[in-house]
Motif scaffolding. Structure first.
Motif, PDB file in Angstrom:
ATOM      1  N   VAL A 138       0.763  -1.453  -0.168  1.00  0.00           N
ATOM      2  CA  VAL A 138      -0.034   0.099  -0.185  1.00  0.00           C
ATOM      3  C   VAL A 138       0.841   1.348  -0.060  1.00  0.00           C
ATOM      4  O   VAL A 138       0.705   2.387  -0.178  1.00  0.00           O
ATOM      5  CB  VAL A 138      -1.102  -0.348   0.967  1.00  0.00           C
ATOM      6  N   SER A 139       1.609   0.861   0.878  1.00  0.00           N
ATOM      7  CA  SER A 139       2.595   2.660   0.202  1.00  0.00           C
ATOM      8  C   SER A 139       3.612   2.909  -1.270  1.00  0.00           C
ATOM      9  O   SER A 139       4.285   3.715  -1.120  1.00  0.00           O
ATOM     10  CB  SER A 139       4.357   1.981   1.120  1.00  0.00           C
ATOM     11  N   GLY A 140       3.146   2.466  -2.053  1.00  0.00           N
ATOM     12  CA  GLY A 140       3.112   2.153  -3.488  1.00  0.00           C
ATOM     13  C   GLY A 140       1.653   2.867  -4.312  1.00  0.00           C
ATOM     14  O   GLY A 140       1.873   3.568  -5.211  1.00  0.00           O
ATOM     15  N   MET A 141       0.854   2.884  -3.381  1.00  0.00           N
ATOM     16  CA  MET A 141      -0.107   3.843  -3.306  1.00  0.00           C
ATOM     17  C   MET A 141      -0.551   4.826  -2.511  1.00  0.00           C
ATOM     18  O   MET A 141      -1.708   5.775  -3.494  1.00  0.00           O
ATOM     19  CB  MET A 141      -2.002   2.401  -3.313  1.00  0.00           C
ATOM     20  N   GLY A 142       0.492   5.578  -2.010  1.00  0.00           N
ATOM     21  CA  GLY A 142       0.154   6.189  -1.449  1.00  0.00           C
ATOM     22  C   GLY A 142       1.825   6.528  -0.357  1.00  0.00           C
ATOM     23  O   GLY A 142       2.147   5.519   0.064  1.00  0.00           O
ATOM     24  N   GLY A 143       1.516   7.659   0.281  1.00  0.00           N
ATOM     25  CA  GLY A 143       2.764   7.758   0.698  1.00  0.00           C
ATOM     26  C   GLY A 143       2.882   8.253   2.047  1.00  0.00           C
ATOM     27  O   GLY A 143       1.385   7.888   3.208  1.00  0.00           O
ATOM     28  N   TRP A 145       4.998   8.729   6.090  1.00  0.00           N
ATOM     29  CA  TRP A 145       5.827   9.583   6.502  1.00  0.00           C
ATOM     30  C   TRP A 145       7.241   8.318   6.990  1.00  0.00           C
ATOM     31  O   TRP A 145       7.288   7.665   7.457  1.00  0.00           O
ATOM     32  CB  TRP A 145       5.712  10.429   7.874  1.00  0.00           C
ATOM     33  N   GLY A 146       8.316   9.142   6.562  1.00  0.00           N
ATOM     34  CA  GLY A 146       9.671   8.935   6.855  1.00  0.00           C
ATOM     35  C   GLY A 146       9.388   7.508   6.481  1.00  0.00           C
ATOM     36  O   GLY A 146      10.961   7.054   6.651  1.00  0.00           O
ATOM     37  N   ALA A 147       9.336   7.255   4.683  1.00  0.00           N
ATOM     38  CA  ALA A 147       9.870   6.313   3.878  1.00  0.00           C
ATOM     39  C   ALA A 147       9.874   6.752   2.278  1.00  0.00           C
ATOM     40  O   ALA A 147       9.594   5.685   1.625  1.00  0.00           O
ATOM     41  CB  ALA A 147       8.915   5.253   4.416  1.00  0.00           C
ATOM     42  N   PHE A 148       9.978   7.518   2.063  1.00  0.00           N
ATOM     43  CA  PHE A 148       9.698   7.870   1.064  1.00  0.00           C
ATOM     44  C   PHE A 148      10.498   7.318  -0.397  1.00  0.00           C
ATOM     45  O   PHE A 148      10.121   7.277  -1.237  1.00  0.00           O
ATOM     46  CB  PHE A 148      10.285   9.530   0.402  1.00  0.00           C
ATOM     47  N   ALA A 149      12.062   6.447  -0.157  1.00  0.00           N
ATOM     48  CA  ALA A 149      12.558   5.503  -0.709  1.00  0.00           C
ATOM     49  C   ALA A 149      11.888   4.270  -0.945  1.00  0.00           C
ATOM     50  O   ALA A 149      11.631   4.063  -1.582  1.00  0.00           O
ATOM     51  CB  ALA A 149      14.619   5.657  -0.541  1.00  0.00           C
ATOM     52  N   TYR A 150      11.684   4.297   0.066  1.00  0.00           N
ATOM     53  CA  TYR A 150      10.658   1.981  -0.493  1.00  0.00           C
ATOM     54  C   TYR A 150       9.151   3.048  -1.167  1.00  0.00           C
ATOM     55  O   TYR A 150       9.334   1.937  -1.852  1.00  0.00           O
ATOM     56  CB  TYR A 150      10.221   1.876   1.233  1.00  0.00           C
ATOM     57  N   ASP A 151       8.987   3.709  -0.220  1.00  0.00           N
ATOM     58  CA  ASP A 151       7.520   4.130  -1.308  1.00  0.00           C
ATOM     59  C   ASP A 151       8.042   4.242  -2.836  1.00  0.00           C
ATOM     60  O   ASP A 151       6.632   3.968  -3.264  1.00  0.00           O
ATOM     61  CB  ASP A 151       7.373   5.488  -0.572  1.00  0.00           C
ATOM     62  N   ALA A 152       8.722   5.342  -2.914  1.00  0.00           N
ATOM     63  CA  ALA A 152       9.216   5.267  -3.654  1.00  0.00           C
ATOM     64  C   ALA A 152       9.510   3.985  -4.520  1.00  0.00           C
ATOM     65  O   ALA A 152       9.296   3.988  -6.440  1.00  0.00           O
ATOM     66  CB  ALA A 152      10.158   6.454  -4.657  1.00  0.00           C
ATOM     67  N   THR A 153       9.744   2.841  -4.540  1.00  0.00           N
ATOM     68  CA  THR A 153      10.349   1.482  -4.797  1.00  0.00           C
ATOM     69  C   THR A 153       9.242   0.952  -5.627  1.00  0.00           C
ATOM     70  O   THR A 153       8.734   0.001  -6.480  1.00  0.00           O
ATOM     71  CB  THR A 153      10.733   0.790  -4.434  1.00  0.00           C
ATOM     72  N   LYS A 154       8.196   1.282  -4.329  1.00  0.00           N
ATOM     73  CA  LYS A 154       6.621   0.130  -4.768  1.00  0.00           C
ATOM     74  C   LYS A 154       5.872   1.163  -5.412  1.00  0.00           C
ATOM     75  O   LYS A 154       4.891   0.015  -6.043  1.00  0.00           O
ATOM     76  CB  LYS A 154       6.256  -0.246  -3.002  1.00  0.00           C
ATOM     77  N   GLY A 155       5.911   1.989  -5.168  1.00  0.00           N
ATOM     78  CA  GLY A 155       5.004   2.707  -6.743  1.00  0.00           C
ATOM     79  C   GLY A 155       5.342   2.321  -7.719  1.00  0.00           C
ATOM     80  O   GLY A 155       4.741   2.248  -8.832  1.00  0.00           O
ATOM     81  N   ALA A 156       7.121   1.787  -8.101  1.00  0.00           N
ATOM     82  CA  ALA A 156       7.880   2.135  -9.699  1.00  0.00           C
ATOM     83  C   ALA A 156       7.364   0.721 -10.267  1.00  0.00           C
ATOM     84  O   ALA A 156       6.810   0.381 -11.015  1.00  0.00           O
ATOM     85  CB  ALA A 156       8.791   2.126  -9.239  1.00  0.00           C
ATOM     86  N   LEU A 157       7.044  -0.563  -9.139  1.00  0.00           N
ATOM     87  CA  LEU A 157       6.766  -1.855  -8.907  1.00  0.00           C
ATOM     88  C   LEU A 157       5.357  -2.207  -9.374  1.00  0.00           C
ATOM     89  O   LEU A 157       4.858  -2.330 -10.167  1.00  0.00           O
ATOM     90  CB  LEU A 157       6.603  -2.415  -8.675  1.00  0.00           C
ATOM     91  N   ASN A 158       4.356  -0.433  -9.121  1.00  0.00           N
ATOM     92  CA  ASN A 158       2.914  -0.550  -9.435  1.00  0.00           C
ATOM     93  C   ASN A 158       3.010  -0.483 -10.654  1.00  0.00           C
ATOM     94  O   ASN A 158       1.993  -0.785 -11.445  1.00  0.00           O
ATOM     95  CB  ASN A 158       2.042  -0.227  -8.578  1.00  0.00           C
ATOM     96  N   GLN A 159       3.804   1.011 -11.320  1.00  0.00           N
ATOM     97  CA  GLN A 159       4.027   1.226 -12.347  1.00  0.00           C
ATOM     98  C   GLN A 159       4.125  -0.013 -13.522  1.00  0.00           C
ATOM     99  O   GLN A 159       3.822  -0.548 -14.675  1.00  0.00           O
ATOM    100  CB  GLN A 159       4.412   2.879 -12.203  1.00  0.00           C
ATOM    101  N   MET A 160       5.788  -0.687 -13.267  1.00  0.00           N
ATOM    102  CA  MET A 160       5.913  -1.946 -14.114  1.00  0.00           C
ATOM    103  C   MET A 160       4.733  -2.766 -13.576  1.00  0.00           C
ATOM    104  O   MET A 160       4.776  -3.522 -15.708  1.00  0.00           O
ATOM    105  CB  MET A 160       7.078  -1.736 -12.764  1.00  0.00           C
ATOM    106  N   THR A 161       4.581  -3.319 -13.252  1.00  0.00           N
ATOM    107  CA  THR A 161       3.069  -4.182 -13.423  1.00  0.00           C
ATOM    108  C   THR A 161       2.144  -3.779 -14.428  1.00  0.00           C
ATOM    109  O   THR A 161       1.983  -4.513 -15.173  1.00  0.00           O
ATOM    110  CB  THR A 161       2.532  -4.649 -12.021  1.00  0.00           C
ATOM    111  N   LYS A 162       1.834  -2.637 -13.867  1.00  0.00           N
ATOM    112  CA  LYS A 162       0.655  -2.198 -15.165  1.00  0.00           C
ATOM    113  C   LYS A 162       1.179  -2.332 -16.730  1.00  0.00           C
ATOM    114  O   LYS A 162       0.459  -2.925 -17.605  1.00  0.00           O
ATOM    115  CB  LYS A 162       0.245  -0.899 -14.770  1.00  0.00           C
ATOM    116  N   ALA A 163       2.254  -1.562 -17.226  1.00  0.00           N
ATOM    117  CA  ALA A 163       2.955  -1.042 -17.905  1.00  0.00           C
ATOM    118  C   ALA A 163       3.473  -2.394 -18.806  1.00  0.00           C
ATOM    119  O   ALA A 163       2.893  -3.562 -19.647  1.00  0.00           O
ATOM    120  CB  ALA A 163       4.195  -0.770 -18.233  1.00  0.00           C
TER     121      ALA A 163
END
Length: 251
Positions: A138-143, A145-163
Motif C-alpha cells: 500500500v506504500s506504493g499507492m500513497g505516501g 511519513w519517513g519512508a519516501f525511498a521505500y514508497d518510491a520503489t513500490k510506486g515504481a513496481l506498481n507502474q511496472m506491473t501495469k505497463a
C-alpha cells in the motif's frame, strides 16, 4: 521430466515468501526457493518437503545470480509457470537522513531485481503462458511519513506491473501485484511490538489488526491460478480495508 507446474518465489526464506512457498506446495507445484540466506531457505524446504522444492541461493540485484536462478530452475524442472517477485528491503528516513548508498540499495532489490527476474524468466513464461505476481505494498499507492525511498520503489513496481501487463498480454502472460499493509513478518516486527504504533494502525485498518502472511499468500495463489485468467494489470490491496478510507478520521 516432471510435468508439475513450477513456481519461483524470491525472498522465500521468511514471512510472505515462506507462506507463499507453503501455499504453492500444497497446491501441487514444484517450488523454487530463492533468497540470500541459505539457512532460512533450508528451513522452509524442510517444512514443505525437500522432494517438492529446489533451493537456489542468490541476490536478485546481481544479474549473474538471476541467470543462475532461472537456468537452474529450467535445468532441474524443464519449465517455469509462475514467478512471484517477493524479495524486498526497507529503507526508512526522510531525504536528509537517507544516504545515496541506502537509496540505491533499496532500488537495486525492489525495482532492478524485479526487472532482472522478469526479463530473464520471460522466454520460459512465454512457453507456458505463465503468470507473474509482484509483491508491492500500500506504500506504493500513497505516501508514508519517513519512508519516501521505500514508497518510491513500490510506486515504481506498481507502474511496472501495469505497463508489463499491457506488453505481455499478447504473449499470453498475465502480470499482477498484491499490495499488503502491515503484515506479521520480520519487516513488520518493529511496528507490531510498539503499542502506540499498533494503536494508530488499528485506527486506520478497518479490520483492526495486522495481516497474516498466509492471507497474502492466498491472494498471490489466486492471481497465479486459472481462476484469475482474465485478470491482468491489477494491484490488489491485501490490507484489511486500510485503503478503503479516504483518510478522514472516524466520526
Amino acid at each position: 521430466m516432471d510435468k508439475k507446474k513450477v513456481v519461483i518465489i524470491t525472498g522465500s526464506g521468511s514471512g510472505m515468501g515462506r507462506a507463499t512457498a507453503k501455499r504453492f506446495a500444497n497446491d501441487g507445484y514444484k517450488v523454487v526457493l530463492n533468497g540470500r540466506t541459505k539457512s532460512k531457505l533450508e528451513k522452509v524446504s524442510e517444512e514443505i518437503g525437500k522432494e517438492n522444492c529446489l533451493i537456489v541461493q542468490g541476490d536478485i540485484s546481481k544479474p549473474e545470480d538471476v541467470e543462475n536462478l532461472i537456468n537452474t530452475t529450467i535445468k532441474e524442472f524443464g519449465r517455469l509457470d509462475v514467478l512471484v517477485n517477493n524479495a524486498g528491503v526497507f529503507a526508512g528516513g526522510t531525504i536528509d537522513q537517507v544516504s545515496l548508498e541506502d537509496f540505491n540499495n533499496v532500488f537495486a532489490i525492489n525495482v532492478t531485481g524485479n526487472f532482472l527476474t522478469i526479463k530473464t524468466a520471460l522466454p520460459h513464461l512465454e512457453k507456458t503462458k505463465g503468470s507473474i505476481v509482484n509483491v508491492s505494498s500500500v506504500s506504493g499507492m500513497g505516501g508514508d511519513w519517513g519512508a519516501f525511498a521505500y514508497d518510491a520503489t513500490k510506486g515504481a513496481l506498481n507502474q511496472m506491473t501495469k505497463a508489463l501487463a499491457l506488453d505481455f498480454a499478447p504473449k499470453g502472460i498475465r502480470v499482477n501485484a498484491v499490495a499488503p499493509s502491515l503484515t506479521d513478518t520480520e519487516m513488520g516486527e518493529g511496528a507490531m511490538e510498539d503499542d502506540d504504533t499498533m494503536k494508530e494502525f488499528k485506527k486506520r485498518i478497518a479490520m483492526g489488526r495486522a495481516g497474516k502472511p498466509e492471507e497474502v499468500a492466498d491472494v498471490i495463489a489466486f492471481l497465479a491460478s486459472d481462476n484469475a485468467r482474465f485478470v491482468t494489470g491489477s494491484i490488489i490491496p491485501v490490507d484489511g480495508g486500510l485503503t478503503a478510507s479516504n483518510g478522514q478520521p472516524r466520526l
